[in-house]
Design a protein around this motif. Structure first.
Motif, mmCIF file in Angstrom:
data_model
loop_
_atom_site.group_PDB
_atom_site.id
_atom_site.type_symbol
_atom_site.label_atom_id
_atom_site.label_comp_id
_atom_site.label_asym_id
_atom_site.label_seq_id
_atom_site.Cartn_x
_atom_site.Cartn_y
_atom_site.Cartn_z
ATOM 1 N N ARG A 19 28.342 -14.669 -25.771
ATOM 2 C CA ARG A 19 27.973 -15.691 -25.197
ATOM 3 C C ARG A 19 28.569 -16.942 -26.109
ATOM 4 N NH1 ARG A 19 23.393 -12.336 -25.133
ATOM 5 N NH2 ARG A 19 22.691 -13.173 -27.204
ATOM 6 N N LYS A 22 31.794 -17.994 -25.067
ATOM 7 C CA LYS A 22 31.961 -18.903 -23.949
ATOM 8 C C LYS A 22 31.417 -20.201 -24.062
ATOM 9 C CE LYS A 22 31.348 -14.840 -20.697
ATOM 10 N NZ LYS A 22 30.671 -14.205 -19.641
ATOM 11 N N ARG A 23 30.388 -20.359 -24.934
ATOM 12 C CA ARG A 23 30.016 -21.768 -25.357
ATOM 13 C C ARG A 23 30.966 -22.574 -26.074
ATOM 14 N NH1 ARG A 23 25.145 -23.038 -24.424
ATOM 15 N NH2 ARG A 23 24.893 -24.600 -26.291
ATOM 16 N N ASP A 25 34.302 -22.018 -25.661
ATOM 17 C CA ASP A 25 35.556 -22.212 -24.970
ATOM 18 C C ASP A 25 35.014 -23.550 -23.903
ATOM 19 O OD1 ASP A 25 37.133 -20.260 -26.044
ATOM 20 O OD2 ASP A 25 36.438 -18.670 -24.257
ATOM 21 N N ALA A 26 33.858 -23.645 -23.519
ATOM 22 C CA ALA A 26 33.172 -24.548 -22.703
ATOM 23 C C ALA A 26 32.993 -25.872 -23.452
ATOM 24 C CB ALA A 26 31.863 -24.196 -21.859
ATOM 25 N N GLY A 27 33.263 -25.719 -24.801
ATOM 26 C CA GLY A 27 33.277 -27.078 -25.635
ATOM 27 C C GLY A 27 31.613 -27.351 -25.868
ATOM 28 N N LYS A 28 30.743 -26.354 -25.636
ATOM 29 C CA LYS A 28 29.353 -26.533 -26.000
ATOM 30 C C LYS A 28 28.891 -26.039 -27.359
ATOM 31 C CE LYS A 28 27.772 -25.590 -21.308
ATOM 32 N NZ LYS A 28 27.184 -24.622 -20.449
#
Length: 122
Positions: A19, A22-23, A25-28
């Motif tokens: 998780r 993924k965050r 990678d999404a720039g979050k």
């Protein structure tokens, strides 16, 4: 930032890491908390002993100190405190500053153990 010591399954630890990746990678934003996971009570209490928790508590209260000064302040044998400090450094619950003094690098250290087994069932 806090250190969270938990009793949890490998699957749960892996899911948390996925998780976070993924965050990222999404720039979050990604949590900067440090998670130290154990898969059994035996392994947790083998590494996180009451004496080591006392070292963390004393170091948190007293700030950066040499191992000798920490042992003296705790009124404990130097070699025992030295052994505990080395293990806590290995677990990244303590750190050394530029002068070699040990300190707790976390705002808080949380021990999170569920006796229901839910954390290990996942």
């Amino acid at each position: 930032m806090k250190a969270i010591i938990e009793l949890t399954s490998w699957k749960t630890s892996q899911a948390r890491a996925v998780r976070a990746a993924k965050r990222a990678d999404a720039g979050k934003p990604v949590s900067v908390d440090y998670h130290l996971d154990f898969d059994s009570m035996a392994s947790l209490f083998s590494d996180i002993t009451p004496a080591r928790m006392q070292v963390i508590e004393a170091s948190k209260q007293l700030g950066a100190l040499s191992v000798y000064a920490l042992a003296k302040a705790m009124r404990r044998n130097y070699s025992n405190v030295h052994r505990d400090v080395n293990k806590l450094l290995e677990l990244e619950l303590l750190a050394r500053d530029e002068n070699g003094k040990v300190y707790v690098p976390w705002k808080d250290v949380v021990l999170n153990v569920s006796l229901t087994g839910d954390s290990l069932a996942a």
